[in-house]
Design an enzyme around this catalytic site. Sequence first.
Site, PDB file in Angstrom:
ATOM      1  N   GLU B  59      20.357  35.524 -36.392  1.00 24.86           N
ATOM      2  CA  GLU B  59      19.496  35.228 -35.240  1.00 24.86           C
ATOM      3  C   GLU B  59      20.315  34.698 -34.078  1.00 24.86           C
ATOM      4  O   GLU B  59      21.503  34.407 -34.225  1.00 24.86           O
ATOM      5  CB  GLU B  59      18.440  34.185 -35.648  1.00 24.86           C
ATOM      6  N   HIS B  61      19.529  32.220 -30.193  1.00 30.68           N
ATOM      7  CA  HIS B  61      18.573  31.426 -29.415  1.00 30.68           C
ATOM      8  C   HIS B  61      19.346  30.674 -28.355  1.00 30.68           C
ATOM      9  O   HIS B  61      20.581  30.607 -28.394  1.00 30.68           O
ATOM     10  CB  HIS B  61      17.800  30.467 -30.333  1.00 30.68           C
ATOM     11  N   HIS B  65      23.691  24.988 -31.956  1.00 26.72           N
ATOM     12  CA  HIS B  65      23.820  24.332 -33.267  1.00 26.72           C
ATOM     13  C   HIS B  65      25.161  23.612 -33.343  1.00 26.72           C
ATOM     14  O   HIS B  65      26.197  24.205 -33.009  1.00 26.72           O
ATOM     15  CB  HIS B  65      23.861  25.366 -34.408  1.00 26.72           C
ATOM     16  N   HIS B  99      24.314  34.650 -34.991  1.00 24.30           N
ATOM     17  CA  HIS B  99      25.014  33.853 -36.008  1.00 24.30           C
ATOM     18  C   HIS B  99      24.306  33.966 -37.352  1.00 24.30           C
ATOM     19  O   HIS B  99      23.090  34.208 -37.418  1.00 24.30           O
ATOM     20  CB  HIS B  99      25.154  32.387 -35.581  1.00 24.30           C
ATOM     21  N   CYS B 113      23.224  20.426 -39.926  1.00 30.59           N
ATOM     22  CA  CYS B 113      23.022  21.194 -38.697  1.00 30.59           C
ATOM     23  C   CYS B 113      22.193  20.361 -37.729  1.00 30.59           C
ATOM     24  O   CYS B 113      21.079  19.962 -38.044  1.00 30.59           O
ATOM     25  CB  CYS B 113      22.322  22.511 -39.006  1.00 30.59           C
TER      26      CYS B 113
END
Lengths: 145, 145
Positions: B59, B61, B65, B99, B113
């Site tokens: 995914e 975004h 992270h 990723h 995370c």
Amino acid sequence: MIIRHEGDGRWESVPVLAYKEAGNVFKDVTRQVLFEGSDQLPCQLRYFEVAPGGYSTLEKHQHVHLVVVFRGRGSVLIGSQVHSIEERDVVTIPSNTWHQFRATSDVPLGFLCLVNVIRDRPTLPTADDLRQLRSALLISGLFME
Amino acid sequence: MIIRHEGDGRWESVPVLAYKEAGNVFKDVTRQVLFEGSDQLPCQLRYFEVAPGGYSTLEKHQHVHLVVVFRGRGSVLIGSQVHSIEERDVVTIPSNTWHQFRATSDVPLGFLCLVNVIRDRPTLPTADDLRQLRSALLISGLFME
């Protein structure tokens, strides 16, 4: 985008810094910055290592610490309570709460510590604060010198 | 204020949750929330564990992270590059970058995370995105299935 751990609480190309400027009371602590923060994640990740028998500054501030113990063991003062901590424990230090990390005498205490990039400066205890804190710790049977 | 690690990637009183809702493509991943975020530190700290041979959703975004490998080893796809990762490596996943985390076949991959509490929802790859990504990975000699 990847910072390799080289073993022994050191990361590739990450300088080992002095913990704080002079004038604070602390003993045998180093600091490494693992993430400086960005627009999309305005937090800073630091790794602190307290040598055996060492301790961080006793202080409080409005900003919150999120800590993950990474290595060794020790204790943490939060408010007027002392807690033993071990590898992988997760510790939250709330706003405006006295705190101090101590390593045991035999091994270093290494921990990750997350803070906001924008944060207030710590307040150090006055002689009166220290007297009150010592008194509270004596009562709870967990006095730390 | 202290969440004790009980060993084996489990923390006291922290439920082990499903990684994601159904409909995403992933395999053998669990999630634990170690810090929900607060006004003074608006970040969420999660612990993910990918079982041997498992993988997280591919995914991207806008949110970033910040990952610290906590246990085991594996690999991470970032953009069109695959990197091997080991315990205590620090990984940053930039904005809008494909990723995926994968455990090796022999040990679980556990990682912390960190994300902002307020964040956008992930985008999943279209068939066309997947074709392009596979092609880029084949060229770099690091194709992941």
